[in-house]
Design a protein around this motif. Sequence first.
Motif, short mmCIF file in Angstrom:
data_model
loop_
_atom_site.label_atom_id
_atom_site.label_comp_id
_atom_site.label_asym_id
_atom_site.label_seq_id
_atom_site.Cartn_x
_atom_site.Cartn_y
_atom_site.Cartn_z
N ASP A 59 0.57 -1.34 0.36
CA ASP A 59 -0.27 -0.13 0.22
C ASP A 59 0.73 1.13 0.34
N MET A 60 0.06 2.38 -0.53
CA MET A 60 0.44 3.75 -0.71
C MET A 60 0.12 4.55 0.39
N PHE A 61 0.47 4.92 1.58
CA PHE A 61 -0.29 6.00 2.61
C PHE A 61 0.03 7.49 2.32
N MET A 62 -0.92 8.50 2.81
CA MET A 62 -1.30 9.78 3.12
C MET A 62 -1.65 10.39 4.21
N VAL A 63 -1.40 10.67 5.14
CA VAL A 63 -1.17 11.15 6.36
C VAL A 63 -1.86 12.63 6.12
N VAL A 64 -3.08 13.13 6.30
CA VAL A 64 -3.87 14.36 6.12
C VAL A 64 -4.67 15.33 6.90
N ASP A 65 -4.94 16.45 7.83
CA ASP A 65 -5.52 16.93 8.42
C ASP A 65 -7.28 16.24 8.58
N LEU A 66 -6.79 16.57 9.98
CA LEU A 66 -8.21 14.91 10.33
C LEU A 66 -9.90 16.00 10.15
N LEU A 67 -10.43 16.02 9.40
CA LEU A 67 -11.54 16.71 9.61
C LEU A 67 -13.32 15.93 9.84
N LEU A 68 -13.17 16.18 11.28
CA LEU A 68 -14.32 15.45 11.68
C LEU A 68 -15.62 16.41 11.16
N GLY A 69 -16.57 15.89 10.70
CA GLY A 69 -17.56 16.36 10.61
C GLY A 69 -18.32 16.89 9.84
N GLY A 70 -17.88 16.40 8.66
CA GLY A 70 -17.83 15.82 6.92
C GLY A 70 -17.40 17.23 6.22
N ASP A 71 -17.27 16.91 5.65
CA ASP A 71 -17.33 18.08 4.54
C ASP A 71 -18.64 18.03 3.84
N LEU A 72 -17.87 19.64 3.06
CA LEU A 72 -19.44 20.53 2.68
C LEU A 72 -20.09 19.80 1.68
N ARG A 73 -20.16 19.09 0.75
CA ARG A 73 -20.87 17.74 -0.19
C ARG A 73 -21.44 17.43 0.93
N VAL A 80 -28.94 19.98 4.74
CA VAL A 80 -29.14 20.73 6.15
C VAL A 80 -29.12 22.36 5.64
N LYS A 81 -29.76 22.92 6.27
CA LYS A 81 -30.55 24.60 6.19
C LYS A 81 -29.04 25.17 7.24
N PHE A 82 -28.65 25.94 5.66
CA PHE A 82 -27.46 26.88 6.24
C PHE A 82 -28.55 28.19 6.24
N ASP A 83 -27.60 29.08 7.28
CA ASP A 83 -28.17 30.85 7.10
C ASP A 83 -27.66 31.68 6.58
N SER A 84 -27.99 32.34 5.95
CA SER A 84 -27.25 33.28 5.49
C SER A 84 -25.83 33.92 5.60
N ASN A 85 -25.03 34.21 6.97
CA ASN A 85 -24.66 34.39 7.76
C ASN A 85 -23.37 33.30 7.70
N LEU A 86 -23.79 32.13 7.90
CA LEU A 86 -22.95 30.60 7.04
C LEU A 86 -22.76 31.04 5.77
N VAL A 87 -23.66 31.13 4.74
CA VAL A 87 -23.37 30.75 3.55
C VAL A 87 -22.64 31.98 3.42
N ARG A 88 -22.67 32.85 3.37
CA ARG A 88 -21.22 33.99 3.34
C ARG A 88 -19.68 33.07 3.89
N LEU A 89 -20.08 33.36 5.16
CA LEU A 89 -18.53 32.49 5.43
C LEU A 89 -18.34 31.80 4.38
N TYR A 90 -18.87 30.58 4.31
CA TYR A 90 -18.64 29.36 3.46
C TYR A 90 -18.49 29.84 1.65
N ILE A 91 -18.72 30.93 1.27
CA ILE A 91 -18.45 31.59 -0.09
C ILE A 91 -17.03 31.83 0.14
N CYS A 92 -17.19 33.38 1.34
CA CYS A 92 -15.55 33.54 1.97
C CYS A 92 -14.27 32.56 1.65
#
Length: 108
Positions: A59-73, A80-92
């Motif tokens: 095998d080949m291995f890559m160790v990367v940042d652990l992002l618990l909670g899932g990605d945006l997709r 999930v319903k996002f409020d407009s302030n959170l949408v602005r943050l994600y867009i930025c």
Amino acid sequence: VCIVQKKDTKKMFAMKYMNKTACIKKDAIKNVLKEQEILQTLEHPFLVNLWFTFQDEEDMFMVVDLLLGGDLRYHIQQEVKFDSNLVRLYICELALALDYLKCFSILH
């Protein structure tokens, strides 16, 4: 992908592993090596950062940042319903990450 912990610092990471034989059969070796090369050149708070790479016989291995909670997709697929302030943050955050990639002539 599995969660791992670095022994000396106790820091948690995600470890992606790829079977060499399967990569050869899928003609994916070039893509895996390109992914590694790209990740080694990048470091950004809104991108997954690569910390370690290694391999064994199988095998080949890559160790990367652990992002618990899932990605945006994942959250979008969960409807999930996002409020407009959170949408602005994600867009930025996305704009900053894409601008950073553009500096390296990387298209996503």
